[in-house]
Design an enzyme around this catalytic site. Structure first.
Site, PDB file in Angstrom:
ATOM      1  N   ASP A 146     -15.338  -3.109  -1.168  1.00 54.92           N
ATOM      2  CA  ASP A 146     -14.805  -2.628   0.134  1.00 54.92           C
ATOM      3  C   ASP A 146     -16.108  -2.279   1.034  1.00 54.92           C
ATOM      4  OD1 ASP A 146     -12.167  -2.660  -0.991  1.00 54.92           O
ATOM      5  OD2 ASP A 146     -12.419  -0.644  -1.672  1.00 54.92           O
ATOM      6  N   ASP A 156       0.818  -1.090   0.090  1.00 57.90           N
ATOM      7  CA  ASP A 156      -0.055  -0.002   0.024  1.00 57.90           C
ATOM      8  C   ASP A 156       0.791   1.116  -0.100  1.00 57.90           C
ATOM      9  OD1 ASP A 156      -2.000  -1.702   0.237  1.00 57.90           O
ATOM     10  OD2 ASP A 156      -2.549  -1.428   2.163  1.00 57.90           O
TER      11      ASP A 156
END
Length: 240
Positions: free
Chosen positions: A129, A8
């Protein structure tokens, strides 16, 4: 099943967030390309890349870091974060990303997802998500009234390569994945599902393997950096 080590990207560095909170970021490497090489050397077959800043900005922000990773490794990569238009999709695919993940666009512009999946078979994934079972967008900052399962079902016949399902409240919290919700989603759609969020031990990997649903893979981040999960051992476990 495939292990997808997560890289990330925030401010050009490799970080992990706590439950998706940008102000709760832990920096694990200032050199994402070197981290990618380390994962490759450990035996991973794929990398899961996320441009966190891009997810909030709505356009790529950590492009330099992503391009450095692509040049540094030979393993396949999937990338999400800030991909909201056809030009950005085409750019990443042309640069060598194997699979582009569309999350916010899946909610706000589903026709873009379907057109891209048709144009690039096997190279478009949808990021679902969820917080409390409901989809969230824009770097997880905005809630919607769409159930995660309903969002995934919108693309059942679109030809997308995978659904990446992330339980936001488990992500980076080292509390284990939401096995029940992940398995339910995988049973609800015919699209391959990749589990994400909270995977923090080998036991978590075993639980996902034993959930009875046809999962395609597992994403893990912090546990790999902390040493709680060893890449080679995890990859071997998931393959068997």
């Amino acid at each position: 099943m495939i292990l997808y080590p997560a890289i990330d990207l925030k401010g050009g560095a490799c970080v992990r967030l706590w439950k998706g909170e940008m102000d709760h970021a832990t920096v694990f490497s200032e050199n994402p390309a070197a981290q990618a090489q380390a994962f490759e050397a450990a035996g991973c077959e794929w990398l899961h890349l996320v441009d966190l800043d891009g997810a909030f900005a709505g356009a790529p922000v950590n492009a330099a870091a992503v391009e450095a990773i692509l040049k540094a490794v030979a393993v396949s990569t999937q990338l999400g974060g800030g991909v909201r238009d056809r030009a950005t999709i085409e750019r990443w695919l042309d640069l060598g990303v194997a699979r582009v993940i569309l999350g916010t666009a899946a909610v706000r512009d589903p026709e873009l997802v379907k057109a891209a999946a048709k144009a690039h078979p096997g190279r478009i994934a949808v990021g679902v998500d969820a917080r409390d079972g409901m989809a969230a967008v824009a770097g997880w900052a905005e809630a919607t009234d769409i159930k995660a399962t309903d969002l995934a079902r919108r693309f059942e016949d679109a030809g997308v390569a995978a659904i990446i399902y992330t339980d936001i409240d488990r992500d980076g919290a080292m509390q284990g994945p939401n096995v029940t919700a992940t398995a339910a989603l995988a049973r609800a759609v015919g699209i391959p599902v990749i589990a994400s969020g909270g995977v923090s031990s080998m036991d978590d990997l075993r639980a996902l393997k034993a959930c009875g649903a046809p999962l395609d893979g597992v994403i893990s981040g912090r546990a790999l950096y902390d040493g709680r999960i060893e890449v080679a051992a995890a990859a071997a476990l998931l393959k068997t």
